[in-house]
Design an enzyme around this catalytic site. Sequence first.
Site, PDB file in Angstrom:
ATOM      1  N   GLU A 151       0.828  -1.211   0.000  1.00 29.01           N
ATOM      2  CA  GLU A 151       0.000   0.000   0.000  1.00 29.01           C
ATOM      3  C   GLU A 151       0.865   1.265   0.000  1.00 29.01           C
ATOM      4  OE1 GLU A 151      -2.911  -0.470  -0.843  1.00 29.01           O
ATOM      5  OE2 GLU A 151      -3.186  -2.562  -0.262  1.00 29.01           O
ATOM      6  N   HIS A 180       1.353   2.342  -3.529  1.00 29.12           N
ATOM      7  CA  HIS A 180       0.214   3.117  -4.041  1.00 29.12           C
ATOM      8  C   HIS A 180       0.249   4.539  -3.482  1.00 29.12           C
ATOM      9  CE1 HIS A 180      -1.826  -0.099  -6.118  1.00 29.12           C
ATOM     10  NE2 HIS A 180      -1.904  -0.859  -5.044  1.00 29.12           N
TER      11      HIS A 180
HETATM   12 ZN    ZN Z   1      -2.538  -2.890  -5.054  1.00 28.27          ZN
END
Ligand code: ZN
Length: 500
Positions: A262, A265
């Site tokens: 994450e 991202h």
């Molecule tokens: Zn992902």
Amino acid sequence: MQGSFDELVRRLGEISDVEKTAGLLGWDEETKMPPLGADARAEQRATLTRIAHELQTSPELGELLERLRGFEEEHDPESFEASVVRVARHDYEKAVRVPPSLRAERARSGSRGYRAWLEARRRDDYSILLPHLEHGLELLHEYIACFDSADDPYDVLLDDYEPGMKTAEVAEVFSRLKPELIALAASVQEPVDDSCLRGHFDAAAQRRFALSVLERWGMDDDAWRLDDTVHPFAGSLSPSDIRLTTNFHEENLVGLLSCMHEFGHGIYERQVDPAFFRTPLAHGVSSAFHESQSRLWENLVGRNLATWRFLYPELRDAFPQQFARVPLETFHRALNKVEPSLKRTDADEVTYSLHIILRFELEREMLAGTVALRDLPEAFDAKLEEYLGLRPRDDVEGVMQDVHWSDMSFGYFPTYALGNVISVQLWERAAADLGNPEEAFEQGEFGPLREWLGEHVHRWGRTFTPQELLERVTGSSLDPEPYLAYLRRKLEQLYGVSVG
Ligand code: ZN
């Protein structure tokens, strides 16, 4: 003209505000909201989604974009002005093609499908889900009919996640990956002892360790949060408000790896040019590019031996009972264990893309009608057995394991595997530019890689198409070979096997 452009930017800013507010309600729902808030929240989110759609498709917006054609041509295509108009027009032209009634019916059908999926899993009864899938498939065909899809109807669905990408291109990459990945997975015969990754890992200690890693990688309290949820995700309200979520399971370290994922991202959204704030340029360029960033940090950095040469002493301090007597190499091998699994989300770097390829093939077959939805469970199990040598015991382990088909979000799955492919293409370029980034990792230095990604990929947001961005950064189009070569090298290093 400048006046029209300013008016366009003002309107786009409002759309962004409404969308980000809806996103904040979604984040809150997954992290903080008490269960009884659900009914009111569904109404609040539906209202905001409707308002955003009305703003996105308003005739005034269409007229502004029409008036700005000359303005766009006067500016360099890479400039802020031309890019905002171009991307806003792309989004507008897609949005107005779909009647609001169809959009609303797809949303309704999707949430009913999601509830049916939960119930069908509870009872292991695919027939509860089946009518929802059938209705969803009819709506997909209606949706596709809104667009001109001369080549392949699946192109329309893919385009929602991967603008400009053609199904034929994906199919070609996957046809190269499939036999190679099957052979690679089969080449690993020796069982790997990964028992050091199972035991008891206090959640608070995991959180402390994960935060220390992410802070070293580039997270800071002024612009980021890390909260607990059931299914981890990342979101952003602006480039300086990044929300990561995770789920620390005390019996393993899966939560730590999901934090690393994450983070990839999050850092993408964090490093988009701040001047793009409240415009449609202020996002990652596509789902596959986004996934390439999460995979890069999770796999190429997070499962890298050089990274752990630096981090492992800290992990030992955090969990002395677990790791005091485990050598670094044993831990690293365990972290990179290759073994076919039934569940996509449990899959390793080699077998993961096979899970995706089988889903992509089935989505295309469902769309073409060559697999009937009532026969989907059997078709799913047969492919899983063919590619991975495993057969699910029931439909919960099999066709109903993922949420993605409950609302018929076709076109999304392939972007996961494309993310793997792109992650290694970018990594090779970064490694060539930076000299040897792994030497820096051993010293705990991750800044040069982060800055390289910011400079070459992140800051551009949606200025270029995904294809243009990839070509610009790597000098190549989508190419599965670097990913395959990386996996071969890794298996050779870990298991001493050589393939191909
Ligand atoms: Zn992902």
